[in-house]
Every structure is written in C-alpha cells, then in structure tokens.
Design a protein around this motif. Structure first.
Motif, mmCIF file in Angstrom:
data_model
loop_
_atom_site.group_PDB
_atom_site.id
_atom_site.type_symbol
_atom_site.label_atom_id
_atom_site.label_comp_id
_atom_site.label_asym_id
_atom_site.label_seq_id
_atom_site.Cartn_x
_atom_site.Cartn_y
_atom_site.Cartn_z
ATOM 1 N N LEU A 123 26.827 -12.535 93.519
ATOM 2 C CA LEU A 123 25.819 -12.668 92.456
ATOM 3 C C LEU A 123 24.440 -12.264 92.963
ATOM 4 C CD1 LEU A 123 26.113 -15.848 90.248
ATOM 5 C CD2 LEU A 123 26.197 -13.442 89.619
ATOM 6 N N TRP A 126 24.224 -8.620 93.492
ATOM 7 C CA TRP A 126 24.186 -7.880 92.224
ATOM 8 C C TRP A 126 22.790 -7.911 91.613
ATOM 9 C CZ3 TRP A 126 23.746 -8.830 86.836
ATOM 10 C CH2 TRP A 126 24.129 -7.749 86.039
ATOM 11 N N PHE A 127 22.194 -9.087 91.573
ATOM 12 C CA PHE A 127 20.840 -9.180 91.001
ATOM 13 C C PHE A 127 19.856 -8.366 91.824
ATOM 14 C CE2 PHE A 127 22.233 -12.997 88.613
ATOM 15 C CZ PHE A 127 21.795 -12.581 87.374
ATOM 16 N N ARG A 130 20.622 -4.565 91.118
ATOM 17 C CA ARG A 130 20.896 -4.099 89.763
ATOM 18 C C ARG A 130 20.025 -2.908 89.377
ATOM 19 N NH1 ARG A 130 19.533 -4.797 84.490
ATOM 20 N NH2 ARG A 130 17.628 -5.778 85.183
ATOM 21 N N LEU A 153 27.752 -2.919 86.236
ATOM 22 C CA LEU A 153 28.365 -3.512 85.042
ATOM 23 C C LEU A 153 27.782 -2.892 83.766
ATOM 24 C CD1 LEU A 153 28.466 -7.275 86.042
ATOM 25 C CD2 LEU A 153 30.230 -5.569 86.346
ATOM 26 N N SER A 155 24.946 -2.015 83.082
ATOM 27 C CA SER A 155 23.655 -2.554 82.696
ATOM 28 C C SER A 155 22.634 -1.408 82.634
ATOM 29 C CB SER A 155 23.251 -3.593 83.743
ATOM 30 O OG SER A 155 21.949 -3.992 83.524
ATOM 31 N N LYS A 156 21.650 -1.521 81.727
ATOM 32 C CA LYS A 156 20.697 -0.419 81.590
ATOM 33 C C LYS A 156 19.250 -0.890 81.573
ATOM 34 C CE LYS A 156 23.621 2.868 79.217
ATOM 35 N NZ LYS A 156 24.683 1.866 78.847
ATOM 36 N N ASP A 157 19.063 -2.162 81.360
ATOM 37 C CA ASP A 157 17.725 -2.692 81.094
ATOM 38 C C ASP A 157 16.889 -2.773 82.370
ATOM 39 O OD1 ASP A 157 15.548 -3.930 80.187
ATOM 40 O OD2 ASP A 157 16.580 -5.679 79.320
ATOM 41 N N GLU A 161 10.410 -7.378 82.072
ATOM 42 C CA GLU A 161 10.928 -8.738 81.859
ATOM 43 C C GLU A 161 12.296 -8.889 82.522
ATOM 44 O OE1 GLU A 161 10.456 -7.178 78.058
ATOM 45 O OE2 GLU A 161 8.816 -6.819 79.454
ATOM 46 N N ALA A 162 13.122 -7.849 82.370
ATOM 47 C CA ALA A 162 14.462 -7.921 82.959
ATOM 48 C C ALA A 162 14.368 -8.042 84.476
ATOM 49 C CB ALA A 162 15.278 -6.692 82.582
ATOM 50 N N LEU A 163 13.447 -7.243 85.062
ATOM 51 C CA LEU A 163 13.302 -7.307 86.517
ATOM 52 C C LEU A 163 12.789 -8.674 86.951
ATOM 53 C CD1 LEU A 163 11.966 -3.761 87.366
ATOM 54 C CD2 LEU A 163 14.294 -4.630 87.322
ATOM 55 N N PHE A 165 13.416 -11.374 85.470
ATOM 56 C CA PHE A 165 14.570 -12.291 85.381
ATOM 57 C C PHE A 165 15.444 -12.166 86.635
ATOM 58 C CE2 PHE A 165 18.886 -13.392 84.221
ATOM 59 C CZ PHE A 165 18.694 -14.638 83.652
ATOM 60 N N ASP A 166 15.637 -10.910 87.078
ATOM 61 C CA ASP A 166 16.414 -10.715 88.304
ATOM 62 C C ASP A 166 15.835 -11.526 89.442
ATOM 63 O OD1 ASP A 166 18.090 -9.009 87.082
ATOM 64 O OD2 ASP A 166 17.216 -7.163 87.899
ATOM 65 N N ARG B 2 15.107 -14.678 73.934
ATOM 66 C CA ARG B 2 16.146 -13.664 73.965
ATOM 67 C C ARG B 2 16.990 -13.852 75.228
ATOM 68 N NH1 ARG B 2 16.839 -8.225 75.308
ATOM 69 N NH2 ARG B 2 15.117 -8.457 76.804
ATOM 70 N N PRO B 4 18.737 -12.522 78.307
ATOM 71 C CA PRO B 4 18.623 -11.243 79.019
ATOM 72 C C PRO B 4 19.961 -10.511 79.069
ATOM 73 C CG PRO B 4 17.727 -13.045 80.324
ATOM 74 C CD PRO B 4 18.417 -13.660 79.161
ATOM 75 N N GLU B 5 19.848 -9.189 79.165
ATOM 76 C CA GLU B 5 21.033 -8.352 79.131
ATOM 77 C C GLU B 5 21.999 -8.659 80.276
ATOM 78 O OE1 GLU B 5 20.871 -5.057 81.178
ATOM 79 O OE2 GLU B 5 21.995 -3.692 79.884
ATOM 80 N N GLN B 6 21.404 -8.933 81.472
ATOM 81 C CA GLN B 6 22.248 -9.180 82.643
ATOM 82 C C GLN B 6 23.223 -10.319 82.393
ATOM 83 O OE1 GLN B 6 18.957 -8.982 82.496
ATOM 84 N NE2 GLN B 6 18.032 -9.007 84.547
ATOM 85 N N ARG B 9 26.294 -9.301 80.597
ATOM 86 C CA ARG B 9 27.249 -8.559 81.439
ATOM 87 C C ARG B 9 28.010 -9.534 82.343
ATOM 88 N NH1 ARG B 9 26.866 -3.533 79.496
ATOM 89 N NH2 ARG B 9 24.765 -3.238 78.690
ATOM 90 N N LEU B 10 27.233 -10.400 83.020
ATOM 91 C CA LEU B 10 27.876 -11.329 83.953
ATOM 92 C C LEU B 10 28.826 -12.261 83.222
ATOM 93 C CD1 LEU B 10 25.065 -12.223 86.458
ATOM 94 C CD2 LEU B 10 27.142 -10.908 86.853
ATOM 95 N N VAL B 13 32.092 -10.564 82.837
ATOM 96 C CA VAL B 13 32.855 -10.562 84.086
ATOM 97 C C VAL B 13 33.411 -11.950 84.372
ATOM 98 C CG1 VAL B 13 32.721 -10.212 86.575
ATOM 99 C CG2 VAL B 13 31.497 -8.683 85.039
#
Lengths: 400, 246
Positions: A123, A126-127, A130, A153, A155-157, A161-163, A165-166, B2, B4-6, B9-10, B13
C-alpha cells in the motif's frame, strides 16, 4: 538406514562431547532457519529507516526513502522461502493457510506476513509511486506502458488534491507500519524467546534484541545499497544523507550491544542450572562466531570505525570508504548473531551435560547452496524493481 | 466530501482479494478439508467399514470355559486370548469353519519374556538362548497358567539386569543379601513381600568409612563427614555398579 546416513551419523557422533539424548544428534533447524530471521530482520530494519523520513520528517534521509521501501519489499518476498524449503514437503505449505491454527505461534506467521506485505508495504509503495506510475504509463513504450497502467490500477488523477491525499495516506500507513514492522520481527524473536525448554532461547528480551539487531542490519543494508547504486550510476553521493544515516546506525549498534550485554549479564547473574552448559557452549562451540565475528568484527570494530569517521574531519572519500567497510562488517556480524541464536540453541543437550555438532549440507534443499541462492535472490528482485520503479521522484511535467 | 479516485481503485483490488479469499475458503476448498468434525466423521466411517478381525476379550469364554477359568487366576490373567492365538472372529462365529492359530514355538513367548532392560524391574524375563534351549516353552510351562516349575533360588532369575551389572563391578563379590534382607515369600509372590533396602550413609560407611572397624581391606575409604556430605551415597554411586576411581 542407508550406508551414507550411517557414515554421516558416525562423523557427528565423534564430535559430540559429554552426555546427550539419542534424538539430539541431528540438528533440525538448519542454515535456512538462520537465513530466515536474517532476511526478515533486513525487511523490518529497512522499513523502519524509511519511516524515519515520513513520520519524524528527517529531510536528510529522503534520498534513501524509496530505496528502503523497495529493499524491504524485495527481501520480504524472499522471507518465507527458507521456511518453505525447510518444510520438507514445500508443495503442501498452502494447507497451513487453509486450516489456520490460531493457537500456534508458528502458524500465525502467514497472517503477520500477509498483513505486513499487503496491508502495509504494498500500500505504501503504491501511494508513493502512484503519480510516477501514471507519468511512466504515458511516457514509456508499448509493452511497458501497459505494465505501468496495470500497476497504477488504471489510476489517472494527478490533481494537487489527489497528490495531497497520497501524502496523507502514506503518513497514516507509516504510522501503522512501524508497529507492524516491529510485530513482524518481534514475532520472529518471540518464536525463539517463548521456547521455555531452551535456556539459550527462552528469554523475554529475545524479541527486543531481535528487533534492535534488525534495525541495525536493515540500516546497514540500505547504506550499502545506496553506495553501490550511486557508484553504478556514477552519481554523486549525498554526504549529508550518508552522515545522518550512519549516525543512526551508530546509535542503533550501541543500543543493540547494550541490550545483548544486558541479556548476557542477566543470565550470568541469574545463574540458573543451565549456566554451566551455556558457558561451555559459547567457549567451545560458538567462540569464533560469537566472540570473534559477532562481537569483535560485527560490533566493536565497526563502532570504532564509525567513531573514527565522525570524530576526525576526514575528507568525503575516506569517510565513504570507512562507512562502507563498517556496514559490511556489521552485516556479517548480524548474520553471525542469527547463526548463534538458531544453531547455537541446538548445540547443547537438554540434559545440560553435553554438546552436539552441526554438520552443514552443501547441496540439497537445506544446504549451503540453497542458503546462498536465497540470500542472492532479493538482490535480483531488487534489481528488477529498481528498473521498473525509479528511486527518485520523476521531475518531467505531465504531457496530457 | 468527494471520495478520492485512489480509494475507488484500491477498494476494487481489496474486494477482489477478499472475495477471492472467501471464495477459496468457503467454496473451492471441500468442506472435509477444513472441518475437523467432518474429518473425524469420515475417518470413523472409513475405519468402520473395515472388516472385523478380533472377536474381543470376552468372546471366547463361553465355549472355552475351562481355559478361560484357568487363565483368569494365572499370571497371564491380563493377556487376551487373541494376543497369542491371532485374531479369530471367524472361529468365534463358527468354530468348525476356521481354527485359530496355535503357536507352540519359543518365539511367541520370547516377544514378551526375552530379556530387555527397558522392561520394569521384576518383570519375569529370561535369556532365551540360555534358558532350557531347544525345548518348546510349553513343555514346561502351561501357557494358560504359567508358573516357574520350582521356586527360583537365585535373585538373578528375576533381577537379571542387576545381577549382570553387579557381576562386572567392584561389588561383584558382595551377595545381594549383604545389602537387602529378602523374605522367602519374595521369591514366590514378589510384590507382596518386598526386601529391605539400605537407608543411610552409615550403611555404606560400615565398609567405606575411614577407620570403620571390621571393614574389608580392599574397600577404598572416604571421609564420611565431608565426602558427598549432604547426599545419600547412591544418589551419586549406583550401588550395583559403583564407580569412584578413575
């Protein structure tokens, strides 16, 4: 009994001293069981080093963050193999998973392992990767880009904000990860420490001693890999990073040494009925591997080297050389530590009146060659992983 | 907020992994492999379908009253008939259809009475090659009521291992009765009258103590007040094979 087996038995019988029980002549836990705690120790150590960056926000160590994670993964994938080969019927191992026995500490390894592999390490990796995977999926060529797409997986975002979150996810996973890494290797120490009948093993300190030596060996390994990798890539070494990690290594070795000394003094002072045979064990059977390799070569000399490297204002090249020597010595020392625990614990009789001998196979499922292959395998896996997953964050801007 | 997209996906899986695990665990693996009850039940069934071979320890007495009655009072009372006559259910159901084996060779008795140091002290043991060789045991002992034809004179008849150890030791010349007072009855019904055993350090001291009056000259002497002071002598020296001088 085959003629060959009888010959082997005779050879062993000649090396037995004192009184032993008939079923003690054969040492059951072979060199593979030495390799197993050694490898899991490397996993836990490497992961804990990686966590320093994220949890304690130690910036200097950043260049080794991804390398530590990949190292942990490569070694974790190999960790169960020595156990499987040791099973005698390795193809039946899955039955342990199908019919779990929750009251057996050994059977619980599968669960600890699965949790650590899937719940933590994969995990976190992956984060961490990603965004890079998405970049790579777009920039690399045909068959490879598909691999990256699957790994990410689909993923495209890559929005900020997505980063963000990672990053937050990694933070959380690391915090869960540290106790998990402790669990993974503390568990290995627990297996030995809980054997009441064996005074060389049965000690509450065992999991902690294991853990500390795991941290030592993991850090030393990552330093070693980092230095080799930069040399191969002809990149400059980040000396600030190296100095920082080696000072962690230094403290870890000191704590490790104090713990082992404490354990030793405690046994000596308690002076249970086993103390005499243990004294004979370390002076007759383990002298080379304990006093010479583990303590002198694996602790005192590297400590001396590290002190020397820190105290004198040596130039970078000399420091690198000193560090490199120290980490290799430490690595050998920790392997000797595992050897002394696993093999040492089986070299004295339960009668406390005799010593046995261990005769290592060379070929064969549990022989030296198998052990060497298992020790080399993680490096091969790591080479593949590094090929696939860059150890530094990709800088290219996204091409939409 | 919202999601998140991740996480999507997870989650997929994770769902596949969990689903796969559950599928294997509860659908693909046959129940018999994981259920201990089924395991046992199937094993019981498998064993139950095997053909019966033994009639059991009470099956013979109805027809062979005389033998059973004799044996019940003998030294062999605890042995089952079929232990010596081999499994005989066919014979018990229809005596004319099959006959149990009757073993008259010496090796039948030797399985239990041949000398073996792991057998308990006092269990009747003989040296098969030396004990009245070449004759079947049953010519002298009735298998259904075995008794020694006469009361043994030597302690060695029943304590062969001790006798053999003592014979090669420094104590070879001491008789058993130097150290044990054995009532005569001990030789006919051993467990009802046990011989005495030495119970103090002074007993050995009579021969081994420094300055002990009348002690044999050859017996090496020790200072009783210091030698192994807090222990009984036989906690360190096996009296039937004493060792002390290297």
């Amino acid at each position: 009994m085959t003629a060959q087996a009888r010959e082997g038995l005779y050879e062993l019988l000649e090396q037995v001293t004192g009184f032993i029980y008939p079923n003690e002549i054969e040492i059951h836990w072979s060199i593979l069981i030495v390799v197993y705690p050694y490898v899991t120790g490397l996993v836990a150590g490497a992961f804990i080093l990686a966590s320093l960056v994220k949890v304690f926000a130690i910036k200097e160590v950043q260049p080794t963050y991804r390398l530590s994670l990949l190292t942990a993964l490569a070694f974790l994938l190999v960790a169960p193999l020595p156990l499987l080969l040791h099973l005698g019927q390795p193809q039946r191992f899955y039955e342990i998973l199908l019919t779990p026995n929750p009251s057996s500490a050994m059977a619980m390894f599968g669960f600890v392992y699965a949790w650590y592999l899937m719940g933590v390490l994969l995990l976190e990796i992956w984060f961490e990767y990603r965004r890079d995977l998405i970049v790579l999926a777009q920039t690399s060529r045909s068959p490879l880009n598909r691999v990256y797409r699957v790994l990410s997986l689909f993923s495209k975002d890559v929005s900020p904000e997505a980063l963000a979150f990672d990053r937050k996810a990694i933070q959380v996973i690391t915090i869960i990860g540290i106790p998990s890494a402790f669990l993974l290797h503390g568990y290995v120490g627990f297996i030995f420490g809980s054997v009441k009948a064996n005074p060389w093993w049965g000690s509450v300190l065992m999991p902690i001693v294991f853990l500390m030596s795991a941290i030592v060996s993991g850090i030393a390994l990552v330093i070693f890999l980092y230095m080799v990798l930069t040399a191969l890539r002809r990149e400059p070494i980040d000396m600030a990073c190296l100095d920082k990690i080696t000072s962690y290594l230094f403290y870890a070795v000191i704590v490790d040494f104090s713990l082992e000394a404490l354990d030793f003094i405690h046994r000596l002072y308690q002076s249970e009925e086993s103390v005499k045979i243990l004294g004979k064990l370390i002076t007759h059977k383990l002298f080379l591997s304990l006093f010479v390799i583990q303590i002198l070569l694996g602790m005192f000399i590297p400590l001396g080297i590290l002190v020397l490297a820190k105290a004198r204002g040596f130039n970078d090249d000399l420091r690198k050389l000193l560090y490199f020597t120290a980490v290799i010595l430490i690595q050998i020392g920790i392997f000797a530590t595992r050897w002394n625990v696993v093999i040492g614990g089986q070299l004295f009789s339960k009668s406390f009146r005799g010593l046995m001998a261990y005769k290592m196979e060379v070929m064969g499922l549990e022989g030296l060659v198998a052990a060497l292959v298992l020790l080399a395998l993680p490096f091969v896996i790591l080479a593949v992983l590094i090929r696939l997953l860059p150890t530094t964050r990709l800088e290219e801007p996204l091409t939409p | 907020m919202r999601i998140p997209e991740q996480v999507h996906r997870l989650a997929i899986v994770l769902a596949i992994v969990i689903g796969g695990t559950l599928l294997t665990r509860f659908v693909i693996i046959p129940r018999s492999l994981v259920s201990t009850e089924l395991h046992w039940a199937q094993t019981t069934q498998r064993e139950a379908t095997r053909p019966l071979k033994f009639a059991g320890s009470t099956a013979c007495q109805d027809c062979h009253e005389d033998v059973a009655a004799k044996k019940a009072k003998s030294f062999h009372r605890v042995l089952a008939c079929e232990g010596c006559h081999t499994p005989s259910i066919k014979h018990a159901e229809d005596p004319s259809a099959a006959k149990p084996t009757v073993l008259r060779e010496r090796k039948l008795c030797a399985t239990c009475h041949a000398y073996d140091p792991s057998r308990p002290t006092g269990f009747p043991q003989i040296n098969v090659t030396a004990h009245n060789p070449l004759k079947a045991c049953v010519t002298c002992h009735n298998p259904h009521d075995p008794v020694p034809p006469k009361v043994p004179k030597e302690c060695a008849a029943c304590h062969a291992q001790i006798e053999r150890a003592k014979a090669v030791s420094s104590h070879a010349l001491l008789t058993c009765t130097t150290c044990h007072k054995a009532p005569e009855r001990h030789k006919t019904a051993p467990r009802t009258a046990l011989p005495s055993k030495p119970d103090s350090r002074d007993f050995c001291g009579a021969c081994h103590g420094q300055g002990a009056a009348g002690a044999p000259k050859e017996a090496p002497k020790v200072d009783l007040s210091t030698h192994g002071a807090r222990n009984l002598c036989w906690e360190c020296h096996y009296p039937h094979l004493p060792e002390g001088r290297s």
